[in-house]
Design a protein around this motif. Sequence first.
Motif, PDB file in Angstrom:
ATOM      1  N   PRO A  84       0.815  -1.225   0.000  1.00 45.17           N
ATOM      2  CA  PRO A  84       0.000   0.000   0.000  1.00 45.17           C
ATOM      3  C   PRO A  84       0.846   1.272   0.000  1.00 45.17           C
ATOM      4  N   ALA A  85       1.875   1.332   0.844  1.00 43.78           N
ATOM      5  CA  ALA A  85       2.738   2.516   0.884  1.00 43.78           C
ATOM      6  C   ALA A  85       3.478   2.698  -0.438  1.00 43.78           C
ATOM      7  N   PHE A 125      -1.284   3.933   8.214  1.00 45.71           N
ATOM      8  CA  PHE A 125      -0.203   4.596   8.950  1.00 45.71           C
ATOM      9  C   PHE A 125      -0.268   6.119   8.846  1.00 45.71           C
ATOM     10  N   LEU A 126      -1.137   6.638   7.980  1.00 48.98           N
ATOM     11  CA  LEU A 126      -1.225   8.076   7.775  1.00 48.98           C
ATOM     12  C   LEU A 126      -2.072   8.737   8.864  1.00 48.98           C
ATOM     13  N   ASP A 127      -1.705   9.946   9.228  1.00 47.47           N
ATOM     14  CA  ASP A 127      -2.426  10.709  10.246  1.00 47.47           C
ATOM     15  C   ASP A 127      -3.832  11.068   9.752  1.00 47.47           C
ATOM     16  N   LEU A 149       1.171  13.988   2.427  1.00 54.17           N
ATOM     17  CA  LEU A 149       1.017  12.542   2.483  1.00 54.17           C
ATOM     18  C   LEU A 149       2.267  11.837   1.950  1.00 54.17           C
ATOM     19  N   LEU A 150       2.880  12.396   0.909  1.00 60.10           N
ATOM     20  CA  LEU A 150       4.097  11.807   0.375  1.00 60.10           C
ATOM     21  C   LEU A 150       5.220  11.860   1.406  1.00 60.10           C
ATOM     22  N   GLN A 151       5.341  12.990   2.075  1.00 61.96           N
ATOM     23  CA  GLN A 151       6.370  13.114   3.107  1.00 61.96           C
ATOM     24  C   GLN A 151       6.129  12.124   4.250  1.00 61.96           C
ATOM     25  N   ALA A 152       4.868  11.964   4.636  1.00 65.28           N
ATOM     26  CA  ALA A 152       4.536  11.015   5.697  1.00 65.28           C
ATOM     27  C   ALA A 152       4.802   9.581   5.257  1.00 65.28           C
ATOM     28  N   HIS A 156       7.459   6.989   6.891  1.00 61.03           N
ATOM     29  CA  HIS A 156       7.068   5.637   7.304  1.00 61.03           C
ATOM     30  C   HIS A 156       8.008   4.587   6.702  1.00 61.03           C
ATOM     31  N   LEU A 157       8.319   4.730   5.422  1.00 61.93           N
ATOM     32  CA  LEU A 157       9.171   3.753   4.741  1.00 61.93           C
ATOM     33  C   LEU A 157      10.617   3.811   5.212  1.00 61.93           C
ATOM     34  N   SER A 158      11.017   4.958   5.740  1.00 63.73           N
ATOM     35  CA  SER A 158      12.408   5.112   6.187  1.00 63.73           C
ATOM     36  C   SER A 158      12.683   4.409   7.509  1.00 63.73           C
ATOM     37  N   GLN A 159      11.635   3.919   8.147  1.00 67.32           N
ATOM     38  CA  GLN A 159      11.806   3.251   9.444  1.00 67.32           C
ATOM     39  C   GLN A 159      11.968   1.733   9.233  1.00 67.32           C
TER      40      GLN A 159
END
Length: 243
Positions: A84-85, A125-127, A149-152, A156-159
């Motif tokens: 999804p991400a 996972f989005l706010d 949303l792209l930044q969020a 998320h993917l960077s974790q």
Amino acid sequence: MDFGSLETVVANSAFIAARASFDASSGPASRDRKYLARLKLPPLSKCGALQASLDLGFESVCSEQPIGKRLFQQFLQAHEQHVPALELWRDIEVYHTAGDDLRPQKAQTIWAEYLDPQAKLFCGFLDKEMVAQVREGLAAAGDGLFQPLLQATMAHLSQAPFQQYLDSLYFQRFLQWKWLEAQPVGEDWFLDFRVLGRGGFGEVSACQMKATGKMYACKKLNKKRLKKRKGYKVGRWGIPGRG
């Protein structure tokens, strides 16, 4: 006999033959096996030391470098929980490059596929407040509608996903490509054909890469002429002092 004209005919014939080999998907006859062998990815044992010399931050590996981005996306595609991400990331990038007339429809599609709680690829996972703001701006479909949303999504993917990627074979393949990228490529890799044009600082020739058979335009600069005319001060747009 006009030898100048004869040389031109020979050069043109060689160039046309090379172009034909390229247009035919660069068949084996147009490739040099010795040079092609140098383009093979190395064994993984050669690449371990690279980790100490590379910037392995998320932004550098997965966003700024095309091969890193491609391999990271392949890793995400192979793990269902990250799809999804990944798809949201891709569709937002498509939205950013779409024409104004197409954006309203694409914005509605992104909402239906990723932001609706009932969607199969719902990005939980989005706010919620951020998603609500996007919903309010769907009708306008402005340039920065999905930027938060792209930044969020990237955060998320960077974790956890990125840490998993660093332990995967996809990352090992990235290191193989970085090793290959660092290998020197000299003028001996290319076969010159005819001159395509001349300018104040040099000339442009048609050349063929021996390893792949692909054709390129190669710009050759005369350093003495460049220095004499202070061409190094001329930017790419022909304006002195601008790079």
